[in-house]
Each structure stands twice: as structure tokens, then as C-alpha cells.
Motif scaffolding. Structure first.
Motif, PDB file in Angstrom:
ATOM      1  N   GLY A 173       0.869  -1.182   0.000  1.00 49.93           N
ATOM      2  CA  GLY A 173       0.000   0.000   0.000  1.00 49.93           C
ATOM      3  C   GLY A 173       0.899   1.223   0.000  1.00 49.93           C
ATOM      4  O   GLY A 173       2.039   1.143   0.459  1.00 49.93           O
ATOM      5  N   GLY A 174       0.412   2.311  -0.526  1.00 48.00           N
ATOM      6  CA  GLY A 174       1.188   3.536  -0.527  1.00 48.00           C
ATOM      7  C   GLY A 174       1.401   4.032   0.898  1.00 48.00           C
ATOM      8  O   GLY A 174       0.722   3.593   1.833  1.00 48.00           O
ATOM      9  N   ILE A 175       2.350   4.935   1.044  1.00 44.42           N
ATOM     10  CA  ILE A 175       2.612   5.511   2.370  1.00 44.42           C
ATOM     11  C   ILE A 175       1.312   6.110   2.935  1.00 44.42           C
ATOM     12  O   ILE A 175       0.580   6.783   2.222  1.00 44.42           O
ATOM     13  CB  ILE A 175       3.748   6.559   2.290  1.00 44.42           C
ATOM     14  N   GLY A 176       1.022   5.782   4.197  1.00 45.27           N
ATOM     15  CA  GLY A 176      -0.168   6.321   4.847  1.00 45.27           C
ATOM     16  C   GLY A 176      -1.461   5.605   4.516  1.00 45.27           C
ATOM     17  O   GLY A 176      -2.529   5.972   5.024  1.00 45.27           O
ATOM     18  N   SER A 177      -1.388   4.557   3.698  1.00 42.90           N
ATOM     19  CA  SER A 177      -2.621   3.847   3.325  1.00 42.90           C
ATOM     20  C   SER A 177      -3.221   3.093   4.516  1.00 42.90           C
ATOM     21  O   SER A 177      -4.428   2.862   4.570  1.00 42.90           O
ATOM     22  CB  SER A 177      -2.347   2.851   2.193  1.00 42.90           C
ATOM     23  N   GLY A 178      -2.366   2.719   5.455  1.00 42.69           N
ATOM     24  CA  GLY A 178      -2.820   1.921   6.594  1.00 42.69           C
ATOM     25  C   GLY A 178      -2.268   0.494   6.540  1.00 42.69           C
ATOM     26  O   GLY A 178      -2.726  -0.384   7.263  1.00 42.69           O
ATOM     27  N   LYS A 179      -1.247   0.287   5.718  1.00 35.75           N
ATOM     28  CA  LYS A 179      -0.658  -1.051   5.550  1.00 35.75           C
ATOM     29  C   LYS A 179      -0.153  -1.610   6.884  1.00 35.75           C
ATOM     30  O   LYS A 179      -0.417  -2.776   7.194  1.00 35.75           O
ATOM     31  CB  LYS A 179       0.477  -0.962   4.526  1.00 35.75           C
ATOM     32  N   SER A 180       0.574  -0.797   7.664  1.00 37.31           N
ATOM     33  CA  SER A 180       1.107  -1.293   8.941  1.00 37.31           C
ATOM     34  C   SER A 180      -0.014  -1.621   9.917  1.00 37.31           C
ATOM     35  O   SER A 180       0.081  -2.586  10.688  1.00 37.31           O
ATOM     36  CB  SER A 180       2.038  -0.264   9.588  1.00 37.31           C
ATOM     37  N   THR A 181      -1.066  -0.813   9.871  1.00 35.30           N
ATOM     38  CA  THR A 181      -2.222  -1.076  10.735  1.00 35.30           C
ATOM     39  C   THR A 181      -2.845  -2.424  10.381  1.00 35.30           C
ATOM     40  O   THR A 181      -3.140  -3.245  11.257  1.00 35.30           O
ATOM     41  CB  THR A 181      -3.266   0.059  10.567  1.00 35.30           C
ATOM     42  N   VAL A 182      -2.995  -2.670   9.078  1.00 33.66           N
ATOM     43  CA  VAL A 182      -3.566  -3.947   8.625  1.00 33.66           C
ATOM     44  C   VAL A 182      -2.647  -5.103   9.017  1.00 33.66           C
ATOM     45  O   VAL A 182      -3.118  -6.151   9.471  1.00 33.66           O
ATOM     46  CB  VAL A 182      -3.812  -3.916   7.095  1.00 33.66           C
TER      47      VAL A 182
ATOM     48  N   GLN B 206      -2.965  13.409   4.396  1.00 38.39           N
ATOM     49  CA  GLN B 206      -3.347  13.892   5.733  1.00 38.39           C
ATOM     50  C   GLN B 206      -2.804  12.998   6.829  1.00 38.39           C
ATOM     51  O   GLN B 206      -2.314  13.463   7.850  1.00 38.39           O
ATOM     52  CB  GLN B 206      -4.869  13.995   5.834  1.00 38.39           C
ATOM     53  N   ARG B 207      -2.885  11.675   6.611  1.00 38.02           N
ATOM     54  CA  ARG B 207      -2.386  10.743   7.642  1.00 38.02           C
ATOM     55  C   ARG B 207      -0.883  10.900   7.833  1.00 38.02           C
ATOM     56  O   ARG B 207      -0.401  10.906   8.967  1.00 38.02           O
ATOM     57  CB  ARG B 207      -2.693   9.299   7.237  1.00 38.02           C
ATOM     58  N   VAL B 208      -0.149  11.001   6.732  1.00 39.96           N
ATOM     59  CA  VAL B 208       1.312  11.079   6.863  1.00 39.96           C
ATOM     60  C   VAL B 208       1.710  12.399   7.508  1.00 39.96           C
ATOM     61  O   VAL B 208       2.599  12.443   8.372  1.00 39.96           O
ATOM     62  CB  VAL B 208       2.006  10.890   5.493  1.00 39.96           C
TER      63      VAL B 208
ATOM     64  N   VAL C  34     -10.152  -1.405   1.298  1.00 38.56           N
ATOM     65  CA  VAL C  34     -10.363   0.039   1.188  1.00 38.56           C
ATOM     66  C   VAL C  34     -10.398   0.619   2.601  1.00 38.56           C
ATOM     67  O   VAL C  34     -11.318   0.351   3.371  1.00 38.56           O
ATOM     68  CB  VAL C  34     -11.665   0.355   0.435  1.00 38.56           C
ATOM     69  N   ASN C  35      -9.355   1.370   2.935  1.00 39.36           N
ATOM     70  CA  ASN C  35      -9.240   1.938   4.285  1.00 39.36           C
ATOM     71  C   ASN C  35      -9.520   3.430   4.220  1.00 39.36           C
ATOM     72  O   ASN C  35      -8.624   4.259   4.313  1.00 39.36           O
ATOM     73  CB  ASN C  35      -7.836   1.667   4.840  1.00 39.36           C
ATOM     74  N   GLN C  36     -10.774   3.725   4.071  1.00 36.52           N
ATOM     75  CA  GLN C  36     -11.175   5.120   3.878  1.00 36.52           C
ATOM     76  C   GLN C  36     -12.523   5.336   4.551  1.00 36.52           C
ATOM     77  O   GLN C  36     -13.448   4.554   4.303  1.00 36.52           O
ATOM     78  CB  GLN C  36     -11.322   5.349   2.377  1.00 36.52           C
TER      79      GLN C  36
ATOM     80  N   SER D 150     -13.657   3.319  10.748  1.00 38.84           N
ATOM     81  CA  SER D 150     -13.020   3.278  12.061  1.00 38.84           C
ATOM     82  C   SER D 150     -12.027   2.117  12.060  1.00 38.84           C
ATOM     83  O   SER D 150     -12.061   1.256  11.166  1.00 38.84           O
ATOM     84  CB  SER D 150     -14.077   3.051  13.140  1.00 38.84           C
ATOM     85  N   PHE D 151     -11.171   2.063  13.080  1.00 40.33           N
ATOM     86  CA  PHE D 151     -10.256   0.916  13.187  1.00 40.33           C
ATOM     87  C   PHE D 151     -11.049  -0.386  13.319  1.00 40.33           C
ATOM     88  O   PHE D 151     -10.661  -1.417  12.772  1.00 40.33           O
ATOM     89  CB  PHE D 151      -9.307   1.100  14.378  1.00 40.33           C
ATOM     90  N   ASP D 152     -12.188  -0.327  14.036  1.00 41.42           N
ATOM     91  CA  ASP D 152     -13.001  -1.550  14.182  1.00 41.42           C
ATOM     92  C   ASP D 152     -13.570  -2.003  12.845  1.00 41.42           C
ATOM     93  O   ASP D 152     -13.604  -3.198  12.542  1.00 41.42           O
ATOM     94  CB  ASP D 152     -14.155  -1.313  15.179  1.00 41.42           C
ATOM     95  N   ASP D 153     -14.009  -1.016  12.040  1.00 43.55           N
ATOM     96  CA  ASP D 153     -14.532  -1.370  10.703  1.00 43.55           C
ATOM     97  C   ASP D 153     -13.431  -2.005   9.856  1.00 43.55           C
ATOM     98  O   ASP D 153     -13.663  -2.979   9.141  1.00 43.55           O
ATOM     99  CB  ASP D 153     -15.035  -0.125   9.963  1.00 43.55           C
ATOM    100  N   LEU D 154     -12.252  -1.407   9.945  1.00 43.21           N
ATOM    101  CA  LEU D 154     -11.135  -1.934   9.159  1.00 43.21           C
ATOM    102  C   LEU D 154     -10.798  -3.352   9.619  1.00 43.21           C
ATOM    103  O   LEU D 154     -10.606  -4.257   8.799  1.00 43.21           O
ATOM    104  CB  LEU D 154      -9.904  -1.014   9.313  1.00 43.21           C
ATOM    105  N   ASP D 155     -10.791  -3.542  10.928  1.00 41.24           N
ATOM    106  CA  ASP D 155     -10.489  -4.866  11.473  1.00 41.24           C
ATOM    107  C   ASP D 155     -11.528  -5.890  11.002  1.00 41.24           C
ATOM    108  O   ASP D 155     -11.186  -7.043  10.704  1.00 41.24           O
ATOM    109  CB  ASP D 155     -10.436  -4.790  13.005  1.00 41.24           C
TER     110      ASP D 155
END
Ligand code: ADP
Length: 204
Positions: A12-21, A147-149, A182-184, A187-192
Motif C-alpha cells: 500500500g502507498g505511504i499512509g494507506s494503513g498497511k502497517s495497521t492492517v 493527511q495521515r502522513v 479500502v481503508n477510507q 473506524s479501526f473496528d470497521d477496518l479490522d
């Protein structure tokens, strides 16, 4: 019946949320193999690439602590078109070797889902693609990335734009995806929850 082993490339691009996933997948039992961390460790003080780097490029490319001097290397690569390829010829085989060692260790510890966290998987062409069974791309729009980065690092938007310009475009990345998270607007719970659905396909 023994469960098959899945090798999954996560990018994923920088700030996409790859590390979170990656963190969410780890909580569900995946082993995470972090390509950037491996790469950095090779050029840290005492890193496995340092003897070859000193031999090939000379002492001017070393920091006082014995690590690779990244700024000096960037300047060298800028001036010398061969230097990037020479550095890659040292680093890439070692990354492959350590990746294989970590994958082996994870399997011995009972992991059946190996996630290779590779920020520049798409940029690497076939190099990483051929080592994995599936590619998962974490995606969001470039505005959200920026914005995230900015929030995370304190960089200004022009600096983030410069980093993003060096990475594959969003469409190039999506074209390589077997699955897209799609991490857009989540919430973190939705992503999880999305990660859980995807992880179920791999037996997690
Ligand atoms: P990457 O590894 O792709 O650079 P990260 O996982 O580090 O991205 O995420 C970038 C930043 O955005 C982090 O500070 C993270 O906590 C935040 N973030 C990621 N996903 C979300 C989300 N769904 N909601 C809110 N913040 C998020």
C-alpha cells in the motif's frame, strides 16, 4: 488434513494503513515478515551487508558507528548511475535470504499464513510478486494518505507529495491486487472487520 501455507504480499502507498492492517493480521495469527525492517537491519551497524558495502563503495559511505551513511549513499546514487544497481546487488540477495529464514522459522512455529509486508512490492516488478501467492493492497485516496502522513510525521504536504511521486501510482498498485482493502472513512473496528473477512479466506 494439514492446512496449506499461504504466502501473502501486503502492500500500500505511504499512509494507506498497511502497517495497521499488518497488526490486525498478526493479531489473527499471521506471521508478519517486514521487508523494510530486514533491509534496514542489513545496513545498520554490524549489519550483514556492511562488509560488502565498505568493500564496494569505500569508507566514505560509512557512518562513524559503522552503519551505512544513507545521505552519502543517496548522493552517490544521484551522481553515479551504477551505484544503485551495485547496492541492490548486495542488498537484495541478503533480503531474500533473511526473508526465507524468517518464513521458515514462522512455519516451524506453526504459522500457516505468512504475510510479507512490502511497501514497494509493486515497484519491485516480479521480484516480490513471484514469491507470494496473493497480493493484498491497502488503498485510500491520495488526500487521505497525505493527511495521515502529515499528522503522523509532521512533514508538510509538498514533502509527502514528493515521497508519493517516487512510489507507484494508486492505479498501478490496484492493477496488481488480488484483494483490495479500502481503508477510507472507516473506524479501526470497521477496518479490522474487513481484515477478518479477508483473513477467513486464508483460514485465519
Ligand atoms: P502505512 O503503513 O501504510 O504507512 P499506517 O498503518 O502507519 O500506514 O497508517 C498511517 C497513519 O494513519 C497511522 O497513524 C494510523 O494510525 C492512521 N490510520 C490508519 N488507518 C486509519 C483509520 N481507518 N482510521 C484512522 N486512522 C488510521
Amino acid at each position: 488434513m494439514t492446512q496449506r501455507t499461504w504466502r501473502i504480499g501486503l502492500t500500500g502507498g505511504i499512509g494507506s494503513g498497511k502497517s495497521t492492517v499488518a497488526g490486525f493480521l498478526a493479531r489473527r495469527g499471521a506471521a508478519i515478515i517486514d521487508a523494510d525492517a530486514i533491509s534496514r537491519s542489513l545496513t545498520a551497524p554490524g549489519g550483514r551487508a556492511m562488509a560488502d558495502i565498505a568493500h564496494t563503495f569505500g569508507k566514505a559511505l560509512l557512518s562513524p558507528d559503522g552503519a551505512m551513511d544513507r545521505q552519502a549513499m543517496r548522493e552517490r546514487i544521484f551522481r553515479d548511475s551504477q551505484a544503485k544497481r551495485q547496492l541492490e546487488q548486495i542488498v537484495h540477495p541478503l533480503v531474500s535470504q533473511i526473508t526465507a529464514e524468517q518464513a521458515q522459522a514462522a512455519m516451524q512455529n506453526g504459522h500457516r499464513v505468512l504475510v510479507f509486508d512490502v511497501p514497494l512490492l509493486v515497484e519491485s516488478g516480479e521480484r516480490w510478486r513471484k514469491q507470494v501467492d496473493r497480493v493484498i493492497v491497502v488503498d485510500c485516496d491520495t488526500e487521505t494518505q497525505t493527511q495521515r502522513v502529515m499528522a503522523r510525521s509532521g512533514l508538510v504536504s509538498a514533502e509527502v507529495a514528493r515521497i508519493m511521486a517516487q512510489q507507484a501510482s494508486r492505479s498501478q498498485r490496484l492493477a496488481c491486487a488480488d484483494a483490495i482493502l479500502v481503508n477510507q472513512g472507516l473506524s479501526f473496528d470497521d477496518l479490522d472487520a474487513q481484515v477478518a473477512q479477508l483473513a477467513a479466506d486464508f483460514g485465519l
